[in-house]
Scaffold this active site. Structure first.
Site, PDB file in Angstrom:
ATOM      1  N   MET A   1      -8.727   8.697  -0.638  1.00  0.00           N
ATOM      2  CA  MET A   1      -9.340   9.231   0.649  1.00  0.00           C
ATOM      3  C   MET A   1      -9.830  10.575   0.791  1.00  0.00           C
ATOM      4  SD  MET A   1      -7.010   7.712   3.860  1.00  0.00           S
ATOM      5  CE  MET A   1      -6.193   6.234   3.826  1.00  0.00           C
TER       6      MET A   1
ATOM      7  N   MET B   1     -11.958   5.195  -0.706  1.00  0.00           N
ATOM      8  CA  MET B   1     -12.611   5.379   0.518  1.00  0.00           C
ATOM      9  C   MET B   1     -13.233   6.731   0.611  1.00  0.00           C
ATOM     10  SD  MET B   1      -9.551   4.177   2.889  1.00  0.00           S
ATOM     11  CE  MET B   1      -8.543   4.030   1.717  1.00  0.00           C
TER      12      MET B   1
ATOM     13  N   GLY C   1      -8.513   5.118   7.081  1.00  0.00           N
ATOM     14  CA  GLY C   1      -8.194   6.266   7.185  1.00  0.00           C
ATOM     15  C   GLY C   1      -6.553   6.592   7.252  1.00  0.00           C
ATOM     16  N   PHE C   2      -6.032   5.660   7.731  1.00  0.00           N
ATOM     17  CA  PHE C   2      -4.709   5.595   8.162  1.00  0.00           C
ATOM     18  C   PHE C   2      -3.828   4.423   8.020  1.00  0.00           C
ATOM     19  CE2 PHE C   2      -6.941   8.735  10.669  1.00  0.00           C
ATOM     20  CZ  PHE C   2      -6.641   9.945  10.024  1.00  0.00           C
TER      21      PHE C   2
ATOM     22  N   ASP D   1      -4.619   3.905  -1.745  1.00  0.00           N
ATOM     23  CA  ASP D   1      -5.669   4.415  -1.115  1.00  0.00           C
ATOM     24  C   ASP D   1      -6.334   5.777  -1.348  1.00  0.00           C
ATOM     25  OD1 ASP D   1      -5.896   2.195   0.745  1.00  0.00           O
ATOM     26  OD2 ASP D   1      -3.941   2.557   1.446  1.00  0.00           O
TER      27      ASP D   1
ATOM     28  N   HIS E   1      -8.371   1.775  -3.949  1.00  0.00           N
ATOM     29  CA  HIS E   1      -9.287   1.349  -2.912  1.00  0.00           C
ATOM     30  C   HIS E   1     -10.036   2.848  -2.522  1.00  0.00           C
ATOM     31  CE1 HIS E   1      -9.661   0.551   1.930  1.00  0.00           C
ATOM     32  NE2 HIS E   1     -10.683   0.384   1.395  1.00  0.00           N
TER      33      HIS E   1
ATOM     34  N   HIS F   1      -1.341  -1.365  -4.217  1.00  0.00           N
ATOM     35  CA  HIS F   1      -2.492  -0.732  -3.463  1.00  0.00           C
ATOM     36  C   HIS F   1      -2.487   0.582  -3.548  1.00  0.00           C
ATOM     37  CE1 HIS F   1      -6.210  -1.472  -0.911  1.00  0.00           C
ATOM     38  NE2 HIS F   1      -5.584  -0.508  -0.348  1.00  0.00           N
TER      39      HIS F   1
ATOM     40  N   ASP G   1      -7.153  -5.834   4.452  1.00  0.00           N
ATOM     41  CA  ASP G   1      -6.419  -4.561   4.504  1.00  0.00           C
ATOM     42  C   ASP G   1      -6.393  -4.079   5.845  1.00  0.00           C
ATOM     43  OD1 ASP G   1      -5.293  -2.011   3.724  1.00  0.00           O
ATOM     44  OD2 ASP G   1      -7.038  -1.395   2.779  1.00  0.00           O
ATOM     45  N   GLY G   2      -5.098  -3.802   6.363  1.00  0.00           N
ATOM     46  CA  GLY G   2      -5.048  -3.061   7.616  1.00  0.00           C
ATOM     47  C   GLY G   2      -4.341  -3.858   8.892  1.00  0.00           C
ATOM     48  N   GLY G   3      -3.034  -3.432   9.133  1.00  0.00           N
ATOM     49  CA  GLY G   3      -2.449  -4.339   9.951  1.00  0.00           C
ATOM     50  C   GLY G   3      -1.844  -5.779   9.647  1.00  0.00           C
TER      51      GLY G   3
ATOM     52  N   MET H   1     -11.827  -4.693   5.545  1.00  0.00           N
ATOM     53  CA  MET H   1     -11.066  -3.666   6.251  1.00  0.00           C
ATOM     54  C   MET H   1     -10.829  -4.482   7.708  1.00  0.00           C
ATOM     55  SD  MET H   1     -10.152  -1.334   4.127  1.00  0.00           S
ATOM     56  CE  MET H   1      -9.159  -0.598   5.641  1.00  0.00           C
TER      57      MET H   1
ATOM     58  N   GLY I   1       1.061  -2.080   4.383  1.00  0.00           N
ATOM     59  CA  GLY I   1       1.304  -0.703   4.147  1.00  0.00           C
ATOM     60  C   GLY I   1       2.775  -0.755   4.979  1.00  0.00           C
ATOM     61  N   SER I   2       2.649  -0.523   6.344  1.00  0.00           N
ATOM     62  CA  SER I   2       3.715  -0.220   6.982  1.00  0.00           C
ATOM     63  C   SER I   2       4.512  -1.426   7.308  1.00  0.00           C
ATOM     64  CB  SER I   2       3.131   0.319   8.319  1.00  0.00           C
ATOM     65  OG  SER I   2       2.179  -0.371   9.051  1.00  0.00           O
TER      66      SER I   2
ATOM     67  N   SER J   1       0.671  -1.265  -0.046  1.00  0.00           N
ATOM     68  CA  SER J   1      -0.004   0.011   0.077  1.00  0.00           C
ATOM     69  C   SER J   1       0.866   1.188  -0.161  1.00  0.00           C
ATOM     70  CB  SER J   1      -0.895   0.133   1.254  1.00  0.00           C
ATOM     71  OG  SER J   1      -1.898   1.298   1.443  1.00  0.00           O
TER      72      SER J   1
HETATM   73  C1  DX5 Z   1      -6.384   2.055   5.499  1.00  0.00           C
HETATM   74  C2  DX5 Z   1      -5.965   1.695   4.158  1.00  0.00           C
HETATM   75  C3  DX5 Z   1      -4.691   0.674   4.280  1.00  0.00           C
HETATM   76  C4  DX5 Z   1      -3.561   0.928   4.695  1.00  0.00           C
HETATM   77  C5  DX5 Z   1      -2.731  -0.260   5.299  1.00  0.00           C
HETATM   78  O1  DX5 Z   1      -7.307   3.091   5.552  1.00  0.00           O
HETATM   79  O2  DX5 Z   1      -6.826   1.307   3.450  1.00  0.00           O
HETATM   80  O3  DX5 Z   1      -4.570   0.242   2.736  1.00  0.00           O
HETATM   81  O4  DX5 Z   1      -2.479   1.841   3.943  1.00  0.00           O
HETATM   82  O5  DX5 Z   1      -1.763   0.276   6.037  1.00  0.00           O
HETATM   83  P1  DX5 Z   1      -1.103  -0.816   7.242  1.00  0.00           P
HETATM   84  O6  DX5 Z   1      -0.684  -2.078   6.444  1.00  0.00           O
HETATM   85  O7  DX5 Z   1      -0.052  -0.081   7.743  1.00  0.00           O
HETATM   86  O8  DX5 Z   1      -2.165  -1.085   7.946  1.00  0.00           O
HETATM   87 ZN    ZN Z   2      -6.530   0.363   1.638  1.00  0.00          ZN
END
Ligand code: DX5
Ligand code: ZN
Length: 222
Positions: free
Chosen positions: A36, A67, A141-142, A34, A65, A32, A174-176, A136, A196-197, A7
């Protein structure tokens, strides 16, 4: 088949071309993106011209994605910009069936994204109209938030629904997502993993992508 989708919002946003190169070097399957809008989620990110620019710098399919509060209004611009897959949020789309049909009509893969609190059972009458579901596992959002473990049960329930209906739908989450949980996420039926991270904040992002794939593959190898 396992798909890893780094991401790019977790990367250096002033250097998206490098983010794409890192993903390619790690053998990622998708990139990916994002989107927003500052309304549906409390953050504002990537517009269609940036997606079009990114598309010129990578051969990876762009996994967009959305949002956003009004996906119908923005869909065409992201499809024109080169999105290969587009996920719209169930919570935002008023005419979801029509929106998904518009994605498919443009030759892209259509997905429905669900917030952590939205039950998968609400998808009963839309599975036939989509190619993938994006679950999700953080509140959107982050980047960098903690994985919400109750989403594993949603993934299992959705896997069972898809099997019972023989629907041609894949599961993305998606997420964590990280090395420590990707195995159990895979065992819950997910095949496409957004990261992502755990990729871009890693000391070696290329190795991080390879490690995630290896861990996901091991999880279901007998
Ligand atoms: C959150 C995004 C994710 C985000 C994932 O709103 O949709 O795609 O980038 O980042 P990590 O993998 O760090 O949770
Ligand atoms: Zn996403």
């Amino acid at each position: 088949m396992i798909e890893i989708a780094p991401s790019v919002i977790a990367a250096d946003l002033a250097d998206l071309a490098s983010a794409a190169r890192i993903a390619e070097a790690g053998g990622a399957d998708l990139l990916h993106v994002d989107v927003m809008d500052g309304h549906f989620v409390p953050n504002l990110t990537i517009g269609p011209p940036v997606v079009a620019a990114l598309a010129r710098h990578t051969r990876l399919p762009l996994d967009v994605h959305l949002m956003v509060t009004h996906p119908d209004r923005l869909l065409g611009a992201y499809l024109d910009a080169g999105a290969a897959r587009v996920a719209v949020h169930f919570e935002a789309a008023v005419h979801l069936d029509r929106t998904l049909a518009a994605v498919r009509a443009a030759g892209a893969r259509a997905g429905v994204a669900l917030n952590p609190a939205t039950p998968v059972e609400l998808l009963a009458d839309v599975l036939h109209a989509c190619d993938f579901v994006l679950l999700m596992s953080v509140n959107p959002g982050f980047s960098g938030q903690s994985f919400l473990p109750h989403v594993l049960d949603k993934a299992r329930r959705l896997t069972a629904m898809i099997a019972a209906r023989r629907a041609a739908v894949t599961l993305e989450l998606d997420g964590g997502v990280a090395l420590g949980n990707i195995g159990e996420i895979r065992r819950a039926g997910v095949t496409t993993f957004v990261a992502g991270s755990s990729v871009y904040a890693a000391a070696d992002p290329v190795a991080a992508i390879q490690g995630l794939r290896a861990r996901a593959e091991e999880a279901v190898a007998s």
